[in-house]
Design a protein around this motif. Structure first.
Motif, PDB file in Angstrom:
ATOM      1  N   ASN A  34       0.911  -1.431  -0.284  1.00 21.87           N
ATOM      2  CA  ASN A  34      -0.012   0.289  -0.236  1.00 21.87           C
ATOM      3  C   ASN A  34       0.959   1.538   0.257  1.00 21.87           C
ATOM      4  O   ASN A  34       0.312   2.344  -1.322  1.00 21.87           O
ATOM      5  N   ARG A  35       1.972   1.094   0.993  1.00 21.34           N
ATOM      6  CA  ARG A  35       2.392   2.762   0.295  1.00 21.34           C
ATOM      7  C   ARG A  35       3.520   2.396  -0.473  1.00 21.34           C
ATOM      8  O   ARG A  35       3.130   3.869  -1.308  1.00 21.34           O
ATOM      9  N   LYS A  36       4.002   1.145  -1.015  1.00 21.88           N
ATOM     10  CA  LYS A  36       4.493   1.885  -2.392  1.00 21.88           C
ATOM     11  C   LYS A  36       3.892   2.082  -3.244  1.00 21.88           C
ATOM     12  O   LYS A  36       3.615   3.070  -4.377  1.00 21.88           O
ATOM     13  N   GLY A 203      -3.436  28.770  -6.100  1.00 19.88           N
ATOM     14  CA  GLY A 203      -2.659  28.698  -4.782  1.00 19.88           C
ATOM     15  C   GLY A 203      -2.789  27.184  -4.588  1.00 19.88           C
ATOM     16  O   GLY A 203      -3.207  25.971  -5.152  1.00 19.88           O
ATOM     17  N   ALA A 204      -1.688  26.921  -3.463  1.00 15.60           N
ATOM     18  CA  ALA A 204      -1.452  25.147  -3.387  1.00 15.60           C
ATOM     19  C   ALA A 204      -2.674  24.319  -2.412  1.00 15.60           C
ATOM     20  O   ALA A 204      -2.526  23.205  -2.120  1.00 15.60           O
ATOM     21  N   GLY A 205      -3.393  25.334  -2.275  1.00 14.44           N
ATOM     22  CA  GLY A 205      -4.687  24.741  -1.707  1.00 14.44           C
ATOM     23  C   GLY A 205      -4.626  24.611  -0.437  1.00 14.44           C
ATOM     24  O   GLY A 205      -3.371  24.511   0.701  1.00 14.44           O
ATOM     25  N   PRO A 206      -5.008  23.231   0.471  1.00 11.39           N
ATOM     26  CA  PRO A 206      -4.629  22.885   1.815  1.00 11.39           C
ATOM     27  C   PRO A 206      -3.183  22.556   2.110  1.00 11.39           C
ATOM     28  O   PRO A 206      -3.127  21.765   3.672  1.00 11.39           O
ATOM     29  N   ARG A 207      -2.430  22.161   1.339  1.00 15.93           N
ATOM     30  CA  ARG A 207      -1.049  21.479   1.104  1.00 15.93           C
ATOM     31  C   ARG A 207      -0.559  22.484   1.849  1.00 15.93           C
ATOM     32  O   ARG A 207      -0.301  23.575   1.236  1.00 15.93           O
ATOM     33  N   GLU A 281       7.548  20.208  -5.676  1.00 14.55           N
ATOM     34  CA  GLU A 281       7.744  19.611  -4.936  1.00 14.55           C
ATOM     35  C   GLU A 281       6.729  19.645  -3.310  1.00 14.55           C
ATOM     36  O   GLU A 281       6.024  20.753  -2.979  1.00 14.55           O
ATOM     37  N   ILE A 282       7.155  18.281  -2.753  1.00  9.86           N
ATOM     38  CA  ILE A 282       5.989  18.447  -0.770  1.00  9.86           C
ATOM     39  C   ILE A 282       7.003  17.694   0.018  1.00  9.86           C
ATOM     40  O   ILE A 282       7.268  17.365  -0.229  1.00  9.86           O
ATOM     41  N   ASP A 283       6.558  18.118   0.934  1.00  3.90           N
ATOM     42  CA  ASP A 283       7.644  17.332   2.040  1.00  3.90           C
ATOM     43  C   ASP A 283       7.048  16.227   2.334  1.00  3.90           C
ATOM     44  O   ASP A 283       5.900  16.302   2.210  1.00  3.90           O
ATOM     45  N   ALA A 287       3.797  14.633   2.838  1.00  2.00           N
ATOM     46  CA  ALA A 287       2.938  13.726   1.571  1.00  2.00           C
ATOM     47  C   ALA A 287       2.789  12.497   2.013  1.00  2.00           C
ATOM     48  O   ALA A 287       1.977  11.616   1.156  1.00  2.00           O
ATOM     49  N   LEU A 288       3.875  11.881   3.061  1.00  2.00           N
ATOM     50  CA  LEU A 288       3.262  10.286   3.540  1.00  2.00           C
ATOM     51  C   LEU A 288       2.601  10.459   4.664  1.00  2.00           C
ATOM     52  O   LEU A 288       2.115   9.388   5.033  1.00  2.00           O
ATOM     53  N   TYR A 289       1.758  11.497   5.297  1.00  2.00           N
ATOM     54  CA  TYR A 289       1.088  10.848   6.150  1.00  2.00           C
ATOM     55  C   TYR A 289      -0.142   9.966   6.411  1.00  2.00           C
ATOM     56  O   TYR A 289       0.049   9.503   7.034  1.00  2.00           O
ATOM     57  N   PRO A 290      -0.376  10.070   5.044  1.00  2.00           N
ATOM     58  CA  PRO A 290      -1.813   8.775   4.934  1.00  2.00           C
ATOM     59  C   PRO A 290      -1.064   7.613   5.262  1.00  2.00           C
ATOM     60  O   PRO A 290      -1.430   6.353   5.891  1.00  2.00           O
ATOM     61  N   VAL A 291       0.493   7.401   4.428  1.00  2.30           N
ATOM     62  CA  VAL A 291       1.083   6.208   5.025  1.00  2.30           C
ATOM     63  C   VAL A 291       1.429   5.602   5.948  1.00  2.30           C
ATOM     64  O   VAL A 291       1.351   4.994   6.423  1.00  2.30           O
ATOM     65  N   THR A 292       1.935   6.785   6.551  1.00  9.33           N
ATOM     66  CA  THR A 292       2.291   6.300   8.602  1.00  9.33           C
ATOM     67  C   THR A 292       0.919   6.372   8.546  1.00  9.33           C
ATOM     68  O   THR A 292       1.162   5.829  10.463  1.00  9.33           O
TER      69      THR A 292
END
Length: 347
Positions: A34-36, A203-207, A281-283, A287-292
């Motif tokens: 799922n992470r990949k 703009g960037a929205g909620p990110r 780019e995004i930190d 970006a991986l918060y859902p994976v975490t």
């Protein structure tokens, strides 16, 4: 051959471990897959976003060049350059009154003779300027273009869009240069241009860490970033995508360290005509918060299942194994002649 003997408790523990092992493996493999998958979709989304920003940047550049071409066909400009005047206050007034207000992105206009001398302008700092060695004047007769200037009409970093001026016989007689602040190009990425055109949101929205900026051929930031507002032509960016663009014209999508030393997920677009690299780019942490979160949930689920199995093992031990051990112990005593051995009835 000696045979290994295991007690009932050891067998129960071994069975429990055999049950837990495939559960743990299943949770681990599921989390990894799922992470990949999420990383793949994230990078695909960043590629789409960077491609959109690249299109907007090219549209901005094309519009600025077209405006320069428009001004280069002005009859007053052609007349003054054709006459060979060294300076024309009347043309300067014409540019200031009739041309500069047309496009608010342009803050100064210069009309330059075929030998690189300033003939008319709208900016005080441009007066008596010599453009013969300026990037604005390099091969202007070939085609309209746009160049970056460390010191423009206002003394700071700018873009200059230029177009050749042709005489009645299609001969080259000079150029028109429009000076634009780099912040105007930056507004393409921040969404300010879209808002000016009527967009409700842009703009960037909620990110919180999504960032888009351009790096020039010298590896310097051409537009400000979310984290550095005044980094134009100051902030060095020596990241993997920039090197790939400048050296091999190769566009990169993946995870790497940005100019802050922070791991990011990013996508690059090469703009070889200008030697620019566009980066989105995004930190990685955001970006991986859902994976975490998914990993934490998977770990919590695995822990809950393991705890339940351990509780069941404990109950099995207390209700079954303990009684069987008492019976086994009494049988052993009877086999040795202790016929008074008793086993309490518990169930």
């Amino acid at each position: 051959m000696r045979k290994f003997k295991f007690s009932l408790l050891n067998k129960a523990i071994a069975a429990t471990l055999l049950i837990l092992l495939p559960i743990i493996i299943t949770f681990g493999v599921s989390y990894w897959n799922n992470r990949k998958l999420l990383e793949k979709h994230l990078l695909e989304d960043l590629t789409i976003v960077s491609d959109g920003f690249e299109s907007q940047a090219y549209q901005f550049i094309e519009m600025t060049k077209r405006r320069a071409v428009d001004f280069a066909t002005d009859a007053s400009v052609i007349s003054v350059l054709k006459s060979g005047q060294k300076s024309s206050p009347a043309l300067s007034a014409h540019l200031l009154k009739n041309k500069l207000p047309i496009d608010k992105q342009i803050h100064a206009i210069a009309v330059i003779s075929a030998d690189g001398k300033l003939v008319a302008s709208t900016g005080q700092m441009l007066h008596a300027a010599d453009f013969s060695s300026s990037p604005v004047f390099l091969s202007p007769e070939h085609a309209p273009g746009i160049v970056e200037l460390r010191h423009g009409a206002n003394g700071g970093p700018e873009l200059a869009a230029f177009a050749p001026v042709k005489g009645p016989d299609n001969e080259f007689i000079g150029i028109v240069a429009n000076f634009i602040l780099l912040s105007e190009l930056e507004h393409v990425f921040t969404g300010e241009i879209a808002k000016e055109l009527g967009a409700i949101t842009a703009g960037a929205g909620p990110r919180q860490t999504l960032d888009a900026y351009i790096v020039n051929r010298d590896g310097l930031m051409l537009t400000g970033s979310r984290f550095i507002k005044d980094g134009a032509l100051k902030q060095k960016v020596s990241t993997k995508p920039v090197a790939a663009c400048l050296e091999h014209k190769q566009e990169i999508t993946g995870f790497y360290e940005d100019y802050r030393g922070t791991e990011v997920a990013g996508a690059s677009m090469c703009m070889p005509a200008f030697g620019w690299t566009l980066l989105v780019e995004i930190d990685a942490e955001e970006a991986l918060y859902p994976v975490t979160a998914m990993g934490r949930n998977a770990l919590a689920g695995a822990a809950a299942v393991a705890l339940l199995i351990c509780v069941l093992l404990f109950i099995f031990f207390k209700t079954i194994i303990t009684q069987l051990r008492d019976i086994s112990s009494a049988a052993l005593r009877i086999s040795k002649g202790d016929y008074g051995a008793l086993v309490p009835v518990k169930s």
